[in-house]
Every structure is written in structure tokens, then in C-alpha cells.
Design an enzyme around this catalytic site. Sequence first.
Site, PDB file in Angstrom:
ATOM      1  N   LYS A 196       0.861  -1.178   0.000  1.00  0.00           N
ATOM      2  CA  LYS A 196       0.000   0.000   0.000  1.00  0.00           C
ATOM      3  C   LYS A 196       0.897   1.228   0.000  1.00  0.00           C
ATOM      4  CE  LYS A 196      -3.499   0.412  -0.166  1.00  0.00           C
ATOM      5  NZ  LYS A 196      -4.411   0.687  -1.241  1.00  0.00           N
ATOM      6  N   ASP A 224       0.357   0.094  -4.819  1.00  0.00           N
ATOM      7  CA  ASP A 224      -0.963   0.731  -4.942  1.00  0.00           C
ATOM      8  C   ASP A 224      -1.033   2.004  -4.103  1.00  0.00           C
ATOM      9  OD1 ASP A 224      -3.626   1.454  -4.994  1.00  0.00           O
ATOM     10  OD2 ASP A 224      -4.317  -0.241  -3.776  1.00  0.00           O
ATOM     11  N   ASN A 226      -3.304   4.283  -4.347  1.00  0.00           N
ATOM     12  CA  ASN A 226      -4.685   4.772  -4.318  1.00  0.00           C
ATOM     13  C   ASN A 226      -4.848   6.125  -5.019  1.00  0.00           C
ATOM     14  OD1 ASN A 226      -5.061   3.000  -1.389  1.00  0.00           O
ATOM     15  ND2 ASN A 226      -6.597   2.830  -3.010  1.00  0.00           N
ATOM     16  N   ASN A 272      -9.059  -0.650  -8.462  1.00  0.00           N
ATOM     17  CA  ASN A 272     -10.291  -0.871  -7.714  1.00  0.00           C
ATOM     18  C   ASN A 272     -10.936   0.485  -7.457  1.00  0.00           C
ATOM     19  OD1 ASN A 272      -7.927  -1.006  -5.511  1.00  0.00           O
ATOM     20  ND2 ASN A 272      -9.695   0.031  -4.595  1.00  0.00           N
ATOM     21  N   HIS A 323     -10.041  -7.132  -4.860  1.00  0.00           N
ATOM     22  CA  HIS A 323      -9.732  -6.070  -3.904  1.00  0.00           C
ATOM     23  C   HIS A 323     -10.217  -6.457  -2.519  1.00  0.00           C
ATOM     24  CE1 HIS A 323     -11.470  -2.488  -1.770  1.00  0.00           C
ATOM     25  NE2 HIS A 323     -10.247  -2.039  -1.954  1.00  0.00           N
ATOM     26  N   ASN A 325     -10.708  -4.826   1.723  1.00  0.00           N
ATOM     27  CA  ASN A 325     -10.548  -3.821   2.759  1.00  0.00           C
ATOM     28  C   ASN A 325     -10.708  -4.567   4.076  1.00  0.00           C
ATOM     29  OD1 ASN A 325     -10.461  -1.305   4.181  1.00  0.00           O
ATOM     30  ND2 ASN A 325     -11.047  -0.363   2.241  1.00  0.00           N
TER      31      ASN A 325
HETATM   32  O1  GKR Z   1      -6.958  -0.646   3.909  1.00  0.00           O
HETATM   33  O2  GKR Z   1      -5.961   1.270   3.882  1.00  0.00           O
HETATM   34  C1  GKR Z   1      -6.500   0.308   3.326  1.00  0.00           C
HETATM   35  C2  GKR Z   1      -6.559   0.297   1.821  1.00  0.00           C
HETATM   36  O3  GKR Z   1      -6.001   1.462   1.312  1.00  0.00           O
HETATM   37  C3  GKR Z   1      -7.969   0.169   1.349  1.00  0.00           C
HETATM   38  O4  GKR Z   1      -8.717   1.220   1.919  1.00  0.00           O
HETATM   39  C4  GKR Z   1      -8.114   0.168  -0.152  1.00  0.00           C
HETATM   40  O5  GKR Z   1      -9.461   0.208  -0.489  1.00  0.00           O
HETATM   41  O6  GKR Z   1      -7.086  -1.996  -0.137  1.00  0.00           O
HETATM   42  C5  GKR Z   1      -7.669  -1.038  -0.855  1.00  0.00           C
HETATM   43  C6  GKR Z   1      -7.080  -0.848  -2.203  1.00  0.00           C
HETATM   44  O7  GKR Z   1      -6.572  -1.771  -2.768  1.00  0.00           O
HETATM   45  O8  GKR Z   1      -7.176   0.253  -2.763  1.00  0.00           O
HETATM   46 MG    MG Z   2      -6.271  -0.651  -4.594  1.00  0.00          MG
END
Ligand code: GKR
Ligand code: MG
Length: 427
Positions: A196, A224, A226, A272, A323, A325
Amino acid sequence: MNTALVIEDIRLTPVLVSDPPLLNTQGVHQPYTPSLIVEVVTRGGTTGVGETYGDGAYLEPARTLAEALPGRAVTDLNGLFALADEVCDGSHAAVDDRMDAGGLRGVRNAGKIRVSAFEVACLDALGKALGLPVHALLGGKVRSTVEYSAYLFYRWAHHPQGGERDDWGAALDPAGIVAQARRFADTYGLASFKLKGGVFPPDQEIAAIRALAEALPGRPLRLDPNGAWSVPTSLYVAEQLKGVLEYLEDPTSGTQSMATVSAATDVPLATNMCVTTLAEVPEAFATDAVQIVLSDHHYWGGLHRTRELAALCRTFGVGLSMHSNTHLGISLAAMTHVAATVPGLAYACDSHYPWQAEDVITERHTFTDGRLTVSDAPGLGVELDRDRLAALHRRRLEDDGTHRERDDAAAMRRGAPGWVAPVIPRW
Ligand code: GKR
Ligand code: MG
């Protein structure tokens, strides 16, 4: 109608689930994340379970749907969607472009998020009533194990205020990320790794991926952020990590920006974020903005809808992965059943599950060689642990309101006062 399959009652149990201090571009996970456990009880006395997000935006409409469902059959899944449209003002079909600051969980599909947990619970109840596993209700498994990836996060050792403690320690640099990856590999046999990103300036995250490639040669690696990077930054990272990454996930925000990046790099792009509804598919596929879509039954509307997405992806030669969470064992069971039925699933699925020390099922899932065995037991193959469920529900009842809505930016401010969620693109 077989009256044994008619819904007699729905039980909704909002809970707070402990969550480690995992960092993302919007902030940090709260010590406790809101989730909702849905139980569908049939006249025949069978109970099916589902799980979804438990913030107010999902909870209130879920209550409306729960009141309208008794008297309908657990087989009537198409009717479930129509009913959700009818009683929940149709907003489950809506797309709006707000960034989901509450943890990037697909808020653009709030309605589908609530429907999916009911769909899963209905399938679980139907499977239990018929003595068939959920994968059989989806057409049958095409594989007997499903591979998951290790989800690496920059993280603090502990939450600054409250929360449960774990022994993972902080991971804030390449060495910390490599140590985390080794632990995932040694403990669970996980062999694909996703970091992440969007937390530190891109060069630091490039260094972490390079360190992973050196420490764990030949393993599929993903990054990722985001959508935290501009198009030029995305292209810079892609160039730096060419030949190292299996794919780059949501480097930048929006289909058009993704398409611009995609046209200028050979590194495959996954999402995602820019494909979360059918309405977003035509533009993304026509412009070759993404080569892999990460499905998520929570916000695609359940297991059948996930299979529909998979069929679309196959038709257009787009890859599919999954994906995740913060989630518990009910959702992991649902993810595994649907993943077992999708032909040509070429990528290990994401799951936060190894980060969740708590669960509401009697037997936690165990990964062997990075895989879960697909259950052939009736329904999802999981049983609720009512004591654990009651304890996590009590935690929510006793919460002073701090954790009832997931807000990663607010959680970040508790450790870094004055911090504001960044404007995207951040770099
Ligand atoms: O759990 O902090 C997290 C992730 O950033 C999540 O919120 C994302 O939705 O895992 C997710 C992703 O692949 O974007
Ligand atoms: Mg993602």
C-alpha cells in the site's frame, strides 16, 4: 414457493473490529473499524450470514432493507436488488465522484455495499438448506484452492491512543517492509506481495519495492498508492519499476489519467478505484485505461454480480483480481467461494484478513502455501461465534462515537495533530 426458504427474520449486528495502525494516503486505520453482520433466518429455521461495512451510510439503509425482506424467498436474488431500489430510493445504482475519505472503500457504491451482505447471507442460507456449498450455487468451483497475496502496509507499532496491541512493530522504511513480507511468507506461505503506497514520496516507495525484489526474487510485486500520483509521477514510477512490478494499481485518479499513463507504459495497470460500477466499464475498457480490474463483492453487489464482472472482463481480455478492505472471516469465505468459480483467475487475491486478530466465526481461516481450500460444507462453510459477535457488538455500543464512522484522516490526526488529508494528486 418452498415455504422453508422464505425469510422469516433479519438480524443486523453492528460491530467494531480491532484494526492495526495501517497507513494509506488518506491517513491511518482507526483502532476499531465499523462492520455489520447480517443474518437471514428462514421459516425452515436456517440462518445465513453476510458481512459488510458498518458506517452509518450503510447501516441506516440496511435497516430499511431488513424490514422489507421478510416474506421473500432466499432464492429471489434478482428481487432483492429491485427491492433495494424500491425501498432505499434507488441510490444503490448511483455513481458519484467523491473520493472515499473513509478508507477508500468504494463509497461510490453505498447501496450495493448494503445489498451484497444480504445476497451473501441468502446464498449461505440457501446452501445450508440444500446441503450445498455456495460455490455450487454459483455454478460450481473450477479450482479447489484460491491464492491470496500478502498485503504489506507502512504502519506504526501501535495506535497513538487506545486500540489493541500486536507484535508486528513499525514498518516505515524498506527494511521494515521486507521484514513484514518475510513474516507473511513464513507464517502463511503467501507468495505475491502488494505494498500500500501513497504514504511516502514515490522514491521511498520505489526503494521499498526494489528491496522486496532483492529479498524475495521472482515473487509477483504490486504497488498501490490509491490514485495519489499525477500522470508524470505515475510514469516516472512505472519507468523506475519496469520489469519489477506484476502490476501498478491505481497510480493516478480517474479513468482519463489512467488511460494516459497506460498509453505510455508497458507496466500493466490495475484498478479498484476507476472501475467500481458497470457504468465505468465502457470508457475504461475502450481507452485501455486498465488491464486488470480488482473485483470486490461488497461493492459490486454480491457474488453473482462479481461473476458478471468477471464475464465482462473475459470478453474484453481484461484481467481480474480481487480487492479487499478490512474484513472478517465471513467475507473471506464469500470471497473464496466466488473466486473458486471464476475461470482464468490469474492473480492472487488481496485480503486484509491476516491483519485482523479478531473474528466472529468459530474457526478462523488458515492459509496453507498462501492458499485457502475452498469449502465443500453447506453454505459458506462458516459458523458464527455468538460470544465473539456479542463482544464486538458491545464494543460498538460502548464506543463514545469515535469509531462508528471509519475516518482514516481523523485517526491520523490523533497521532499527527494538524494533519489534513492530502489533495490528490499528492505527488
Ligand atoms: O486498507 O488502507 C487500506 C486500503 O487502502 C484500502 O482502503 C483500499 O481500499 O485496499 C484497498 C485498495 O486496494 O485500494
Ligand atoms: Mg487498490
